[in-house]
Motif scaffolding. Structure first.
Motif, PDB file in Angstrom:
ATOM      1  N   TYR A 104       7.627   5.491 -12.127  1.00 57.70           N
ATOM      2  CA  TYR A 104       7.418   6.380 -11.129  1.00 57.70           C
ATOM      3  C   TYR A 104       5.559   6.329 -11.008  1.00 57.70           C
ATOM      4  O   TYR A 104       5.095   6.431  -9.759  1.00 57.70           O
ATOM      5  CB  TYR A 104       7.736   7.825 -11.685  1.00 57.70           C
ATOM      6  N   ALA A 131       4.521   3.444  -8.966  1.00 53.38           N
ATOM      7  CA  ALA A 131       4.902   3.568  -7.468  1.00 53.38           C
ATOM      8  C   ALA A 131       3.939   4.725  -6.743  1.00 53.38           C
ATOM      9  O   ALA A 131       3.455   4.314  -5.705  1.00 53.38           O
ATOM     10  CB  ALA A 131       6.338   4.235  -7.477  1.00 53.38           C
ATOM     11  N   ARG A 132       3.715   5.649  -7.770  1.00 48.81           N
ATOM     12  CA  ARG A 132       2.770   6.627  -7.222  1.00 48.81           C
ATOM     13  C   ARG A 132       1.467   6.079  -6.698  1.00 48.81           C
ATOM     14  O   ARG A 132       0.593   6.397  -5.793  1.00 48.81           O
ATOM     15  CB  ARG A 132       2.677   7.741  -7.960  1.00 48.81           C
ATOM     16  N   GLN A 190       9.666   3.973  -2.804  1.00 40.33           N
ATOM     17  CA  GLN A 190       9.382   3.892  -4.128  1.00 40.33           C
ATOM     18  C   GLN A 190      10.354   3.049  -4.966  1.00 40.33           C
ATOM     19  O   GLN A 190       9.878   2.122  -6.005  1.00 40.33           O
ATOM     20  CB  GLN A 190       9.314   5.138  -4.654  1.00 40.33           C
ATOM     21  N   GLY A 191      11.717   2.854  -4.520  1.00 41.08           N
ATOM     22  CA  GLY A 191      12.762   2.282  -5.342  1.00 41.08           C
ATOM     23  C   GLY A 191      12.551   0.836  -5.272  1.00 41.08           C
ATOM     24  O   GLY A 191      12.963  -0.001  -6.443  1.00 41.08           O
ATOM     25  N   HIS A 229      12.858   8.669 -12.342  1.00 39.99           N
ATOM     26  CA  HIS A 229      11.894   8.474 -11.586  1.00 39.99           C
ATOM     27  C   HIS A 229      12.335   9.562 -10.321  1.00 39.99           C
ATOM     28  O   HIS A 229      11.347  10.312  -9.993  1.00 39.99           O
ATOM     29  CB  HIS A 229      12.103   7.176 -10.749  1.00 39.99           C
ATOM     30  N   ASP A 278      11.992   9.405  -0.499  1.00 43.27           N
ATOM     31  CA  ASP A 278      10.853   8.718  -0.667  1.00 43.27           C
ATOM     32  C   ASP A 278      11.145   7.350  -1.469  1.00 43.27           C
ATOM     33  O   ASP A 278      10.692   6.238  -1.364  1.00 43.27           O
ATOM     34  CB  ASP A 278       9.954   9.437  -1.729  1.00 43.27           C
ATOM     35  N   PHE A 279      12.359   7.598  -2.319  1.00 40.04           N
ATOM     36  CA  PHE A 279      12.673   6.408  -3.195  1.00 40.04           C
ATOM     37  C   PHE A 279      13.282   5.384  -2.337  1.00 40.04           C
ATOM     38  O   PHE A 279      13.462   4.167  -2.578  1.00 40.04           O
ATOM     39  CB  PHE A 279      13.834   7.031  -4.225  1.00 40.04           C
ATOM     40  N   VAL A 312      18.859  -0.241  -3.726  1.00 41.21           N
ATOM     41  CA  VAL A 312      17.772  -0.567  -4.798  1.00 41.21           C
ATOM     42  C   VAL A 312      18.698  -1.257  -6.132  1.00 41.21           C
ATOM     43  O   VAL A 312      18.306  -2.335  -6.588  1.00 41.21           O
ATOM     44  CB  VAL A 312      16.901   0.661  -5.214  1.00 41.21           C
TER      45      VAL A 312
END
Lengths: 112, 912
Positions: free
Chosen positions: A31, A34-35, A49-50, B31, B56-57, B63
């Motif tokens: 995380y 990604a951020r 983000q994944g 996450h 967002d993910f 994935v």
């Protein structure tokens, strides 16, 4: 010309970004990585983000980063990634390569 | 290095691991939580925050999928996944899968069995270095195609005085008697030179080969090398070497054992015993003996010779050098070697001949055999393709969902093909079992009627395994690819909306499936016609007779030479038996001859009219030695003249008389009365025989023609000479029984007792009714086997085609439920609906027949050479095969058509 919509991450650059992030910030969970990339790239790139997870796995398989389970700031179990010596070397080499590439392309574009 | 590490890591990841999946889940969950926390801090509600986090993910499932791809080797990974999925689909539809596997097993099994035969005939490795052997041939340069065998002195000269061969073997065959209980079994033995085994390049399983001394003419050393099975039966007892086998009433000492699976210079068949050339005079029978002189005589050409060329010597080089050798032999022994040229050439795998021969006949045979069984597999594949398509419609919704969820089409096709491969390999495995089991059955049914051992290993070897695998892959592509392509391209929107069914596309009623059925019907017709033709041949051969009545006729074959009786003793024994039989109550008459009509052996000799050779050249005729009363016993009417007399039957003084049959009379004396005319045997190209062999004979009788083989369409020419003038040890005694048929079996015992009463040691080879002898014939066996196999193929194809028609029609009817309902609502009567469906069925069948009929006729014409005595356009077959097919197709259409008539408008509404 109107402001462009943010582009997708160019192929092959995500690995480099992940490595650089880990070098700068030290051990991070997915995380965090990604951020950080998202912040840096805001407005330029869109990042699902994944997508960094396959990238993290790839880097780990190449031995450029290492992972271990730890606890995050808010007391959650999380997997932390950190750059290895091989990763540092790889990053230096790739950064140089990248800069040369960018310089070359800039020169090419400015010429005309 | 990094790449290797990556590969290892990924290979490790191929195996599914729950732990790894759980870790990924946990990581992603963490996450998402962190992300949601963040959104919540910014003021969103928890629910909104979680939704925003997922946005967002990106797609969580996506994935995970690409993560898994990265973890393993993707193609391997998906293969494993497809296989797992395929097995799951299998379990979900066990009935469908079982049918597919069974259909494939039959299709592949038939092909495996056929290929096993072809492999044994053409490809399987021969023992030792037998593949390197070349045949040595001797050929009269002044006459085309005039080859002859070798005499022992010639063979020995060539072997000892050349630098071409690493080994040169000579061999010939003999029929000898081995005692089994109280009868004598007649078996083939190979009489061989001392270097026979070493030239073929195989070490003996035990003991030693023959010595040069044992090979010498007249050596007559009673030693034998026996086949492996005998040693095995003896429990591999070391004392077996040195034990004895009784051959022709003489004890032979076993000095060696041939290696397991040894078949000599040919593939497939093997004698049970090998004897040294030195015993030639005592065991080699008249038929193999050429002109009756001894082995040491240079004019006695009765040996087949083959050898292994020295390394680096080509066939062409050897032939060039052999010219010189031929000339030397010609100069040294002009009487026997005039104009003879020696040549070498590669040998046939299955035949031993005095002239060069190759296996092109076998290749043709294989080329006919394989497509026939291939057609069965092809129909099986069409059928499975059809079933897959029908099932595909049922899976349409599943496919649509998968496509909608982002499954690539390529990926779906791969998935479907993997499923089919699994089925195909299961089918191939079952087919392999079925194939080798049926081969074993065939060999077992053949063995009792052969005087040789079939060295036939029915268990699959590498060749067979590879070919069976290829069948599986090929059939998967045939039956799987098209349906997979079609199924994986559904109209996503329609299919998700509709519950399945083609009602939206009524225009495509005659699609791929219709053509598959047309193809099946066409090929079925071809197989039915081919099968029908062979069945007709077998039927005709089975009921046919040579030209006389079998009923009440018994046969006893004797051969005094197998008890080492010489000519005078043999004559006496046979004469005594014949007298005794003639005097036995219940016997109408008794006679004897030297070869049985419809038997396995036929001896031919050219016959000519003395002094008229130029206009009326020699005619080949079947040569038979007969006794008095022979024609009467068989029930043949003497057309002109008389039978041989008792004097002519018994007196060893040449009586110079002959009886000919009508076909020969027509050819030799077209417009004359043959009675009282003279004929003689023409000289053959195989060296000088005894001079009185060619003396003129007076024709004293004319008899009706006989057929020699069950496959002969018309009677062949025959010439008969009295048993008094020519001695043959192997004779067949015929007994015509008085009265009722039931007496036959009892009379067999009487005949046995009569023979035993005369001479307890006289070897009796056969004691059987002539009908029984006929049914046991090798040729008839082959014809019946071919008829049965092909008919089975045809019926199998018919069944498969009927199932195909039924499946397609049922499917179409179910698809058109709505249309039929509307028609019914508008006033159509059930009869109209029935007619509607039947008409369409008739169209498919007609189309199939139109395509299949010319194909079938073409195949029938190709088979012309193999269907003895039956026309390729045999009316029964030409009419019956399509009729059966039409009936089967009509039945297969009628059932779904009946179902269609029961559709009510209400059903149609419900189908919406």
């Amino acid at each position: 010309m109107a402001a462009r919509a943010p582009a997708d991450v160019p192929y092959g650059t995500l690995d480099l970004m992940v490595l650089k992030t880990l070098q700068t910030l030290g051990p991070q969970h997915g995380y965090g990585v990604a951020r950080r990339i998202e912040q840096m790239a805001r407005g330029v790139l869109t990042l699902n983000q994944g997508t960094i997870y396959p990238a993290l796995l790839r880097l780990e398989q190449q031995g450029l980063i290492a992972s271990s389970w730890g606890t995050s700031d808010n007391n959650r179990r999380a997997k932390f990634y950190e750059i290895t010596r091989a990763g540092e070397k790889h990053l230096t080499a790739e950064s140089k390569h990248w800069t040369r590439m960018v310089t070359m392309i800039s020169r090419l574009l400015e010429e005309s | 290095m990094a790449r290797l590490r990556m590969l290892l890591a990924r290979l490790g990841g191929v195996f599914p691991s729950r732990r790894r999946d759980e870790e990924l889940d946990e990581e992603v969950r963490a996450h998402l939580d962190l992300l949601a926390d963040e959104h919540q801090r910014r003021g969103l509600s928890r629910a909104d925050a979680e939704r925003a986090a997922r946005r967002d993910f990106g797609g969580v499932a996506h994935v995970k999928e690409s993560y898994r791809d990265q973890r393993g080797v993707p193609s391997l990974e998906t293969l494993a996944q497809d296989v797992r999925y395929g097995i799951r689909m299998w379990r979900r539809a066990p009935g469908f899968s079982a049918v597919v596997v069974a259909v494939l097993a039959i299709g592949i099994g038939a092909n495996t069995a056929m290929f096993t035969i072809v492999d044994a005939l053409l490809f399987r490795a021969m023992p030792g270095r037998a593949d390197e052997l070349v045949g040595l041939y001797s050929h009269d340069q002044t006459k085309p195609d005039s080859y002859r065998a070798f005499s022992y002195p010639n063979y020995a000269d060539i072997r000892d005085g050349n630098d071409l061969f690493d080994g040169l073997l000579a061999h010939t065959f003999a029929l000898v008697g081995l005692p089994v209980d109280d009868v004598t079994r007649r078996v083939f033995v190979e009489v061989v030179s001392s270097d026979f085994f070493s030239t073929i390049g195989v070490p003996l399983a035990a003991g030693r080969a023959f010595t040069l001394e044992e090979e010498q003419p007249g050596a007559n050393a009673a030693v034998a090398i026996v086949g492996y099975p005998r040693w095995k039966d003896a429990g591999f007892n070391p004392a077996f070497i040195g034990s004895t086998v009784r051959v022709n009433a003489r004890d032979f000492t076993v000095v060696g054992v041939a290696p397991e699976g040894f078949t000599g210079t040919t593939a497939l068949i093997t004698p049970e015993l090998w004897l040294p050339l030195g015993v030639f005079e005592t065991v080699v029978n008249d038929v193999f003996r050429n002109n009756g002189t001894g082995l040491g005589n240079r004019s006695n050409a009765s040996l087949n010779v083959s050898g292994r060329l020295k390394p680096g010597v080509s066939v062409a080089a050897a032939n060039a050098r052999l010219q010189l050798l031929s000339k030397r032999l010609d100069e040294a022994y002009p009487a026997e070697n005039r104009h003879q040229l020696l040549t070498v050439s590669p040998m046939s795998r299955v035949s031993i001949s005095t002239e060069p021969s190759d296996d092109s006949g076998l290749a043709v045979f294989s080329a006919v055999l394989m497509p026939l069984s291939g057609a069965v597999l092809f129909i099986a594949c069409l059928n499975i393709a059809n079933m897959s398509l029908a099932r595909g419609s049922a899976r349409r919704k599943e496919m649509a969902i998968r496509l909608a969820l982002g499954g690539g089409r390529r990926r779906l096709v791969r998935q479907l093909l993997t499923e089919n491969f699994l089925l195909a390999f299961a089918g191939a495995a079952a087919g392999l079992l079925l194939g080798s089991w049926s081969m074993r059955l065939i060999v077992a049914s053949m063995s009792p009627i052969l005087p040789l051992k079939l060295q036939f290993d029915a268990s699959p070897n590498v060749n067979v395994l590879i070919v069976t695998g290829a069948f599986a892959v090929l059939s998967t592509l045939v039956f799987g690819l098209a349906p997979a392509l079609k199924i994986s391209r559904p109209d996503v929107v329609t299919d998700l909306k509709d519950a399945g069914g083609d009602s939206t596309r009524p225009g495509r009623r005659f699609g791929a499936r219709g053509w598959l059925v047309v193809g099946q019907i066409a090929i079925s017709l071809v197989l039915l016609v081919a099968g029908g033709l062979f069945a007709r041949v077998a039927m005709k051969a089975g009921v046919g007779d040579p030209g006389f009545r079998y009923d009440g006729l018994l046969l006893a074959s004797v051969d005094p030479s197998l008890a080492a009786y010489d000519e005078s003793r043999g004559r006496a024994a046979i004469r005594a038996v014949l007298e005794r039989l003639r005097a036995t109550p219940g016997v109408e008459s008794a006679g004897m001859n030297s070869q049985i009509p419809f038997g396995e052996f036929h001896e031919g000799r050219p016959v000519e009219r003395p002094g008229r050779t130029e206009s009326n050249g020699p005619r080949s005729a079947t040569f038979t030695i007969v006794s008095a009363d022979y024609f009467k016993t068989l029930g043949l009417r003497v057309l002109r003249g008389r039978e041989f007399t008792r004097t002519e039957e018994e007196s060893p003084i040449p009586s110079r008389v002959a009886i000919i049959d009508e076909p020969l009379a027509r050819r030799l004396f077209p417009n004359e009365d043959p009675l009282g005319q003279s004929i003689r045997f023409a000289e053959r190209g195989d060296g000088p025989g005894k001079p009185d062999d060619h003396a003129p004979m007076e024709v004293v009788g004319v008899v009706p023609g006989l057929r020699d083989r069950v496959t002969d369409a018309a009677p062949e020419a025959h010439v008969y000479v009295p048993s008094g003038s020519t001695y043959r040890a192997a004779m067949n005694l015929y007994v015509r029984v008085h009265g009722a048929l039931t007496a036959e079996a009892e009379m067999l015992d009487d005949v046995r007792r009569a023979i035993r009463a005369v001479d307890t040691r006289l070897p009796v080879l056969d004691l059987i009714t002539l009908r029984g002898f006929h049914d046991r014939g090798l040729l008839l066996w082959g014809l019946r086997a071919a008829g049965r196999t092909l008919t089975a193929f045809g019926l199998l194809a018919l069944l498969l085609a009927a199932v195909g028609v039924y499946g397609v029609k049922s499917y179409l009817v179910s698809c058109r439920t709505r249309e039929i309902g509307i028609r019914m609502a508008l006033g159509a009567r059930p009869g109209d609906i029935l007619w509607l469906v039947l008409r369409e069925g008739a169209r498919t069948t007609t189309l199939g027949l139109l395509i299949g009929f010319p194909l079938a006729l073409g195949v029938a014409v190709l088979l012309r050479g193999a269907i003895f005595g039956v026309s390729p356009f045999d009316p029964a077959v030409i009419v019956l095969a399509p009729a059966i097919l039409v009936t089967a197709a009509a039945l297969a259409t009628y059932v779904p058509a009946r179902r269609a008539t029961r559709v009510t408008p209400l059903d149609a509404l419900r189908a919406e």
